[in-house]
Design a protein around this motif. Structure first.
Motif, PDB file in Angstrom:
ATOM      1  N   GLU B  69     -12.715   3.162  17.837  1.00 21.10           N
ATOM      2  CA  GLU B  69     -13.051   4.585  17.844  1.00 21.10           C
ATOM      3  C   GLU B  69     -12.449   5.316  16.643  1.00 21.10           C
ATOM      4  O   GLU B  69     -13.151   5.970  15.897  1.00 21.10           O
ATOM      5  CB  GLU B  69     -12.529   5.241  19.128  1.00 21.10           C
ATOM      6  CG  GLU B  69     -13.527   5.295  20.250  1.00 21.10           C
ATOM      7  CD  GLU B  69     -14.699   6.228  19.950  1.00 21.10           C
ATOM      8  OE1 GLU B  69     -14.552   7.190  19.193  1.00 21.10           O
ATOM      9  OE2 GLU B  69     -15.783   5.962  20.493  1.00 21.10           O
ATOM     10  N   GLY B  72     -13.435   4.442  13.010  1.00 25.58           N
ATOM     11  CA  GLY B  72     -14.816   4.796  12.671  1.00 25.58           C
ATOM     12  C   GLY B  72     -15.001   6.277  12.398  1.00 25.58           C
ATOM     13  O   GLY B  72     -16.109   6.725  12.115  1.00 25.58           O
ATOM     14  N   THR B  73     -13.934   7.058  12.450  1.00 21.99           N
ATOM     15  CA  THR B  73     -14.071   8.503  12.256  1.00 21.99           C
ATOM     16  C   THR B  73     -14.088   8.868  10.771  1.00 21.99           C
ATOM     17  O   THR B  73     -13.447   8.207   9.949  1.00 21.99           O
ATOM     18  CB  THR B  73     -12.893   9.274  12.899  1.00 21.99           C
ATOM     19  OG1 THR B  73     -11.663   8.803  12.326  1.00 21.99           O
ATOM     20  CG2 THR B  73     -12.855   9.064  14.400  1.00 21.99           C
ATOM     21  N   PRO B  74     -14.814   9.944  10.442  1.00 18.13           N
ATOM     22  CA  PRO B  74     -14.787  10.442   9.066  1.00 18.13           C
ATOM     23  C   PRO B  74     -13.350  10.699   8.569  1.00 18.13           C
ATOM     24  O   PRO B  74     -13.041  10.382   7.427  1.00 18.13           O
ATOM     25  CB  PRO B  74     -15.591  11.736   9.144  1.00 18.13           C
ATOM     26  CG  PRO B  74     -16.554  11.511  10.273  1.00 18.13           C
ATOM     27  CD  PRO B  74     -15.793  10.679  11.273  1.00 18.13           C
ATOM     28  N   MET B  77     -11.880   7.440   7.509  1.00 19.80           N
ATOM     29  CA  MET B  77     -12.605   6.870   6.372  1.00 19.80           C
ATOM     30  C   MET B  77     -12.325   7.634   5.081  1.00 19.80           C
ATOM     31  O   MET B  77     -12.427   7.095   4.001  1.00 19.80           O
ATOM     32  CB  MET B  77     -14.102   6.828   6.685  1.00 19.80           C
ATOM     33  CG  MET B  77     -14.412   5.851   7.838  1.00 19.80           C
ATOM     34  SD  MET B  77     -16.168   5.474   8.062  1.00 19.80           S
ATOM     35  CE  MET B  77     -16.800   7.029   8.688  1.00 19.80           C
ATOM     36  N   ARG B  78     -11.927   8.930   5.231  1.00 16.99           N
ATOM     37  CA  ARG B  78     -11.629   9.729   4.047  1.00 16.99           C
ATOM     38  C   ARG B  78     -10.141   9.840   3.768  1.00 16.99           C
ATOM     39  O   ARG B  78      -9.723  10.657   2.947  1.00 16.99           O
ATOM     40  CB  ARG B  78     -12.240  11.118   4.216  1.00 16.99           C
ATOM     41  CG  ARG B  78     -13.747  11.031   4.139  1.00 16.99           C
ATOM     42  CD  ARG B  78     -14.388  12.308   4.569  1.00 16.99           C
ATOM     43  NE  ARG B  78     -15.738  12.339   4.027  1.00 16.99           N
ATOM     44  CZ  ARG B  78     -16.143  13.151   3.070  1.00 16.99           C
ATOM     45  NH1 ARG B  78     -15.336  14.048   2.570  1.00 16.99           N
ATOM     46  NH2 ARG B  78     -17.376  13.094   2.621  1.00 16.99           N
ATOM     47  N   SER B 211     -10.418   9.569  20.617  1.00 13.86           N
ATOM     48  CA  SER B 211     -11.597  10.030  19.883  1.00 13.86           C
ATOM     49  C   SER B 211     -11.664  11.555  19.881  1.00 13.86           C
ATOM     50  O   SER B 211     -12.013  12.167  18.873  1.00 13.86           O
ATOM     51  CB  SER B 211     -12.869   9.422  20.467  1.00 13.86           C
ATOM     52  OG  SER B 211     -13.004   9.767  21.828  1.00 13.86           O
ATOM     53  N   ARG B 212     -11.299  12.177  21.005  1.00  9.48           N
ATOM     54  CA  ARG B 212     -11.306  13.642  21.078  1.00  9.48           C
ATOM     55  C   ARG B 212     -10.244  14.265  20.191  1.00  9.48           C
ATOM     56  O   ARG B 212     -10.453  15.288  19.569  1.00  9.48           O
ATOM     57  CB  ARG B 212     -11.037  14.077  22.521  1.00  9.48           C
ATOM     58  CG  ARG B 212     -12.207  13.809  23.365  1.00  9.48           C
ATOM     59  CD  ARG B 212     -11.965  14.039  24.814  1.00  9.48           C
ATOM     60  NE  ARG B 212     -13.270  13.868  25.384  1.00  9.48           N
ATOM     61  CZ  ARG B 212     -13.879  14.734  26.181  1.00  9.48           C
ATOM     62  NH1 ARG B 212     -13.261  15.798  26.602  1.00  9.48           N
ATOM     63  NH2 ARG B 212     -15.107  14.528  26.575  1.00  9.48           N
ATOM     64  N   VAL B 214      -8.930  13.114  17.407  1.00  8.61           N
ATOM     65  CA  VAL B 214      -9.285  13.070  15.987  1.00  8.61           C
ATOM     66  C   VAL B 214     -10.375  14.092  15.678  1.00  8.61           C
ATOM     67  O   VAL B 214     -10.311  14.817  14.678  1.00  8.61           O
ATOM     68  CB  VAL B 214      -9.727  11.651  15.572  1.00  8.61           C
ATOM     69  CG1 VAL B 214     -10.198  11.643  14.124  1.00  8.61           C
ATOM     70  CG2 VAL B 214      -8.583  10.655  15.768  1.00  8.61           C
ATOM     71  N   TYR B 215     -11.361  14.193  16.555  1.00 10.06           N
ATOM     72  CA  TYR B 215     -12.443  15.145  16.328  1.00 10.06           C
ATOM     73  C   TYR B 215     -11.926  16.591  16.404  1.00 10.06           C
ATOM     74  O   TYR B 215     -12.260  17.423  15.550  1.00 10.06           O
ATOM     75  CB  TYR B 215     -13.566  14.913  17.334  1.00 10.06           C
ATOM     76  CG  TYR B 215     -14.767  15.802  17.125  1.00 10.06           C
ATOM     77  CD1 TYR B 215     -15.352  15.939  15.869  1.00 10.06           C
ATOM     78  CD2 TYR B 215     -15.316  16.519  18.185  1.00 10.06           C
ATOM     79  CE1 TYR B 215     -16.457  16.761  15.686  1.00 10.06           C
ATOM     80  CE2 TYR B 215     -16.421  17.331  18.013  1.00 10.06           C
ATOM     81  CZ  TYR B 215     -16.983  17.453  16.758  1.00 10.06           C
ATOM     82  OH  TYR B 215     -18.069  18.275  16.576  1.00 10.06           O
ATOM     83  N   ALA B 216     -11.077  16.877  17.403  1.00  7.96           N
ATOM     84  CA  ALA B 216     -10.517  18.227  17.539  1.00  7.96           C
ATOM     85  C   ALA B 216      -9.689  18.582  16.311  1.00  7.96           C
ATOM     86  O   ALA B 216      -9.687  19.728  15.850  1.00  7.96           O
ATOM     87  CB  ALA B 216      -9.669  18.327  18.810  1.00  7.96           C
ATOM     88  N   GLU B 218     -10.174  17.362  13.253  1.00  7.57           N
ATOM     89  CA  GLU B 218     -11.133  17.640  12.174  1.00  7.57           C
ATOM     90  C   GLU B 218     -11.691  19.052  12.299  1.00  7.57           C
ATOM     91  O   GLU B 218     -11.792  19.789  11.312  1.00  7.57           O
ATOM     92  CB  GLU B 218     -12.304  16.644  12.225  1.00  7.57           C
ATOM     93  CG  GLU B 218     -11.975  15.252  11.716  1.00  7.57           C
ATOM     94  CD  GLU B 218     -13.193  14.331  11.773  1.00  7.57           C
ATOM     95  OE1 GLU B 218     -14.335  14.822  11.808  1.00  7.57           O
ATOM     96  OE2 GLU B 218     -12.988  13.102  11.790  1.00  7.57           O
ATOM     97  N   TYR B 225     -17.743  18.228   7.177  1.00  6.57           N
ATOM     98  CA  TYR B 225     -18.314  17.310   6.178  1.00  6.57           C
ATOM     99  C   TYR B 225     -19.754  17.648   5.818  1.00  6.57           C
ATOM    100  O   TYR B 225     -20.567  17.943   6.603  1.00  6.57           O
ATOM    101  CB  TYR B 225     -18.177  15.857   6.627  1.00  6.57           C
ATOM    102  CG  TYR B 225     -16.727  15.461   6.851  1.00  6.57           C
ATOM    103  CD1 TYR B 225     -15.858  15.343   5.786  1.00  6.57           C
ATOM    104  CD2 TYR B 225     -16.240  15.234   8.134  1.00  6.57           C
ATOM    105  CE1 TYR B 225     -14.537  14.990   5.995  1.00  6.57           C
ATOM    106  CE2 TYR B 225     -14.930  14.865   8.340  1.00  6.57           C
ATOM    107  CZ  TYR B 225     -14.085  14.747   7.265  1.00  6.57           C
ATOM    108  OH  TYR B 225     -12.787  14.396   7.470  1.00  6.57           O
TER     109      TYR B 225
END
Lengths: 225, 225
Positions: B69, B72-74, B77-78, B211-212, B214-216, B218, B225
């Motif tokens: 999970e 695979g997050t932006p 990867m960045r 997963s939440r 990392v998204y939160a 971002e 992005y």
């Protein structure tokens, strides 16, 4: 909301490669008939060379991990998320409310092998997973979602947050995310779709998109629990 | 940000159960020495009855899915996300930038078995995974995060969104999430922590929280992005 893991790379080993040595040895190791096993690139890579559209096929792990993600969310656990798996062969699997999937990949394979052979699991009640009659087109006609949205890198760019905030007032939007490792949705799938959006400029794994989508939808709904 | 999958249920089969029939038969099936295999409840359930704190152990699948999970997050990867795995035995594994993990569970097991035996994988350059010297306490001293936050149902209630918005201005906050199936962080782990928060009132799977989070983060950073 309704989530459809679409064109999922999930199928039993096709007849025309069931005698390939890679398949036979794996079947022996698992004590199964070749045609009762899910096609899986981790084990059947050599046998898959002869298959059409092989690059989209044989990745049941994508469905496994994606379902583990979405069935673990508060939205699903509280009944606000309906989940379907639509396979590359246009079969539609309904995931019933309250399903808890095996964490073990081997047990997941066993469960879905039984499902694709028998059409329903478990044999007794309550039903957890069922192959529905008719394909994706039939599902959409039947469920009547207020809108069908596909997430694909070929769609119009729009951040997930914005997309969910626009759609959250609809009674039951349906989201399609690709359950295959590479390539794009087939034309037949896109015929069922109202709008297609790209939520990131590069390809993301199915499970990453799925987990973010459900969370973004919860946030747009104001559900922080 | 820094993410630590903490007290991960990831260890080689302990010596005192390595002769149990369930372990021996699985070792034979895999063609491995028992002590070179990861402890895995899916296969070693019967053998684990004699282990101390057995309920927290033998779940390498949690680390596998959680890493799939987050890697695979932006954000990862960045280059905006550093990832560590801290095991129940207080080993710290550094996940190097740009790592792509095997999707296949069997290959994941092979990779981490090699890692825990040898201390680094692959044997040649570039290094992808490495067991660092010292445990969690040493990691915190070494990395000097601006703040160490544990996510646990025993912490103060705070929605993830709010938490990330409060922390996003810090130079490098570190988040600990539990990599074990049930129970709570040990006292030794909590000693390294500045604050503990509960982001949902019930237990959530490690991969769902990861997963939440990392998204939160971002979203709080304004990265769409």
């Amino acid at each position: 909301m309704i989530l459809v893991v679409s064109e999922a790379a999930l199928e039993l080993v096709p007849e025309n490669i069931s005698k390939h040595p890679a398949i036979l040895s794996h079947a022996r190791r698992r004590g199964k008939n070749p045609s009762e096993m899910l096609l899986d690139r981790s084990y059947h890579h050599a046998a898959m060379k002869k298959l059409q559209s092989a690059w989209k096929r044989g990745r049941p792990d994508i469905t496994h991990i994606t379902l583990l993600e979405v069935l673990g969310t508060p939205l699903y656990m509280r009944g606000g998320l309906k989940v379907y798996v639509h396979t590359l062969r246009d079969e539609v699997i309904r995931v019933y409310p309250g399903v808890r999937l095996p964490r073990s990949y081997e047990r997941f394979l066993g469960l879905f092998e039984q499902l694709l052979r028998v059409g329903v699991v478990p044999p007794g009640k309550p039903t957890l997973l069922k192959v529905e009659k008719g394909g994706l087109e039939h599902l959409v006609k039947n469920v009547k979602p207020s809108k069908v949205i596909a997430l694909t890198t070929l769609g119009k760019p729009k951040p997930l947050k914005e997309l969910c905030e626009e759609l959250v007032h609809l009674s039951e939007p349906m989201f399609l995310i690709g359950g295959f490792p590479q390539g794009h949705f087939e034309r037949e799938t896109l015929q069922a779709v109202d709008d297609a959006y790209r939520v990131y400029k590069e390809h993301l794994e199915t499970w990453v998109v799925a987990s973010r989508l459900v969370y973004a939808f919860e946030l747009a709904k104001g559900l922080t629990y």
